[in-house]
Design a protein around this motif. Structure first.
Motif, PDB file in Angstrom:
ATOM      1  N   SER A  12       0.843  -1.195   0.000  1.00  0.00           N
ATOM      2  CA  SER A  12       0.000   0.000   0.000  1.00  0.00           C
ATOM      3  C   SER A  12       0.875   1.241   0.000  1.00  0.00           C
ATOM      4  O   SER A  12       2.100   1.168   0.093  1.00  0.00           O
ATOM      5  N   SER A  15      -2.318   7.358  -2.800  1.00  0.00           N
ATOM      6  CA  SER A  15      -2.943   7.355  -4.115  1.00  0.00           C
ATOM      7  C   SER A  15      -2.016   8.024  -5.123  1.00  0.00           C
ATOM      8  O   SER A  15      -1.449   9.087  -4.855  1.00  0.00           O
ATOM      9  N   GLY A  16      -1.823   7.375  -6.275  1.00  0.00           N
ATOM     10  CA  GLY A  16      -0.968   7.939  -7.311  1.00  0.00           C
ATOM     11  C   GLY A  16       0.470   7.469  -7.254  1.00  0.00           C
ATOM     12  O   GLY A  16       1.265   7.784  -8.143  1.00  0.00           O
ATOM     13  N   LYS A  19       0.802   1.870  -7.258  1.00  0.00           N
ATOM     14  CA  LYS A  19       0.602   0.517  -6.722  1.00  0.00           C
ATOM     15  C   LYS A  19       0.147  -0.445  -7.819  1.00  0.00           C
ATOM     16  O   LYS A  19       0.664  -1.562  -7.936  1.00  0.00           O
ATOM     17  N   THR A  40     -14.449  -2.219  -5.353  1.00  0.00           N
ATOM     18  CA  THR A  40     -14.525  -0.774  -5.140  1.00  0.00           C
ATOM     19  C   THR A  40     -15.846  -0.234  -5.672  1.00  0.00           C
ATOM     20  O   THR A  40     -16.466  -0.839  -6.558  1.00  0.00           O
ATOM     21  N   ARG A  42     -15.753   2.958  -6.820  1.00  0.00           N
ATOM     22  CA  ARG A  42     -15.400   4.018  -7.767  1.00  0.00           C
ATOM     23  C   ARG A  42     -15.596   3.543  -9.198  1.00  0.00           C
ATOM     24  O   ARG A  42     -15.605   2.342  -9.485  1.00  0.00           O
ATOM     25  N   TYR A  77     -12.458   5.873   1.055  1.00  0.00           N
ATOM     26  CA  TYR A  77     -11.365   6.783   0.674  1.00  0.00           C
ATOM     27  C   TYR A  77     -11.869   7.736  -0.402  1.00  0.00           C
ATOM     28  O   TYR A  77     -12.310   7.304  -1.463  1.00  0.00           O
ATOM     29  N   TYR A  82     -13.364   0.815  -0.791  1.00  0.00           N
ATOM     30  CA  TYR A  82     -12.419  -0.147  -1.351  1.00  0.00           C
ATOM     31  C   TYR A  82     -12.343  -1.315  -0.369  1.00  0.00           C
ATOM     32  O   TYR A  82     -12.369  -1.095   0.848  1.00  0.00           O
ATOM     33  N   GLU A 104      -5.408   0.310  -0.017  1.00  0.00           N
ATOM     34  CA  GLU A 104      -5.166   1.616   0.588  1.00  0.00           C
ATOM     35  C   GLU A 104      -4.609   1.441   1.999  1.00  0.00           C
ATOM     36  O   GLU A 104      -4.728   0.377   2.613  1.00  0.00           O
ATOM     37  N   ILE A 135      -0.664  12.063 -10.240  1.00  0.00           N
ATOM     38  CA  ILE A 135      -2.118  12.153 -10.089  1.00  0.00           C
ATOM     39  C   ILE A 135      -2.702  13.078 -11.160  1.00  0.00           C
ATOM     40  O   ILE A 135      -3.707  12.761 -11.800  1.00  0.00           O
ATOM     41  N   ARG A 149      -6.453  14.466  -2.249  1.00  0.00           N
ATOM     42  CA  ARG A 149      -5.584  13.280  -2.288  1.00  0.00           C
ATOM     43  C   ARG A 149      -4.189  13.600  -1.729  1.00  0.00           C
ATOM     44  O   ARG A 149      -3.591  12.777  -1.030  1.00  0.00           O
ATOM     45  N   ALA A 153      -2.382  11.920   1.395  1.00  0.00           N
ATOM     46  CA  ALA A 153      -1.080  11.283   1.179  1.00  0.00           C
ATOM     47  C   ALA A 153      -0.091  11.646   2.282  1.00  0.00           C
ATOM     48  O   ALA A 153       0.665  10.797   2.768  1.00  0.00           O
TER      49      ALA A 153
END
Length: 203
Positions: A12, A15-16, A19, A40, A42, A77, A82, A104, A135, A149, A153
């Motif tokens: 993990s 984001s961006g 992964k 997820t 999303r 998130y 997720y 995540e 991102i 985000r 992070a």
């Protein structure tokens, strides 16, 4: 000698950070590692496929899975859920296969509480400027969401000390080699093998 159980490898990071890209490359290099597909709520990004990148669920479907304890972990998130379906992971590990979860940070910490013997790897960007560039490079999110985000992070990077290893994703191929080295070392740990060899002595 066949192990009784495989490793649970948890990858993990923010984001961006890449992964999905790193896990995809790892799958091409090491076909022995099983890859757990997350669920997820999303929407799919361009090029993503159902059952390959994620299982795409409605909010109602996902909440049913939570209620029926079908998830090893889950997190909310940036307005989306997720989570990791439990059945596949447990089946593969019990058959002696190594399984990697790409999840995540919130979810990783949940897994650590219930599965502390797992191998927890934090994937780091070279720096925060590069993370933001990655991102923004997706071209799928508003400035407000990107700012959100980035704020998340920074909080996630503060949790790095909860992990066993940190791997910098400066170049995908290098990151993959580092993760492969970690998996090899973990599979050779005395504590994972000693009971098998003691059985040989008894025989």
């Amino acid at each position: 000698m066949k192990r009784e159980k495989g490793l649970l490898i948890v990858l993990s990071g923010p984001s961006g950070v890449g992964k999905g890209t790193v896990c995809g490359a790892l799958r091409e290099h090491d076909t022995h590692i099983r890859y757990s597909v997350s669920a997820t709520t999303r929407s799919p990004r361009e090029g993503e496929q159902e059952g390959v990148n994620y299982f795409y669920k409605s909010k109602e479907e996902f909440e049913r899975m939570i209620h029926e304890d079908e998830l090893l972990e889950y997190a909310q998130y940036v307005e989306n859920y997720y989570g990791t379906p439990r059945q596949y992971v447990e089946e593969m590990i019990n058959k002696g296969h190594d399984v990697i979860l790409e999840i995540e940070v919130q979810g990783a910490l949940q897994v650590k509480e219930t599965f502390p013997e797992g191998v927890f790897i934090f994937l780091m960007p070279p720096d925060l400027k590069e993370l933001r560039n990655r991102i923004e490079g997706r071209g799928t999110e508003t400035k407000e969401l990107i700012d959100n985000r980035m704020s998340v992070a920074k909080d996630e990077i503060d949790l790095m000390d909860k992990y066993d290893y940190v791997v910098e994703n400066d170049e995908v191929e290098l990151a993959v080699e580092r993760i492969k080295a970690i998996v090899t070392a973990e599979n050779c740990k005395k504590d994972r093998l000693i009971h098998l060899y003691k059985e040989l002595v008894k025989e």
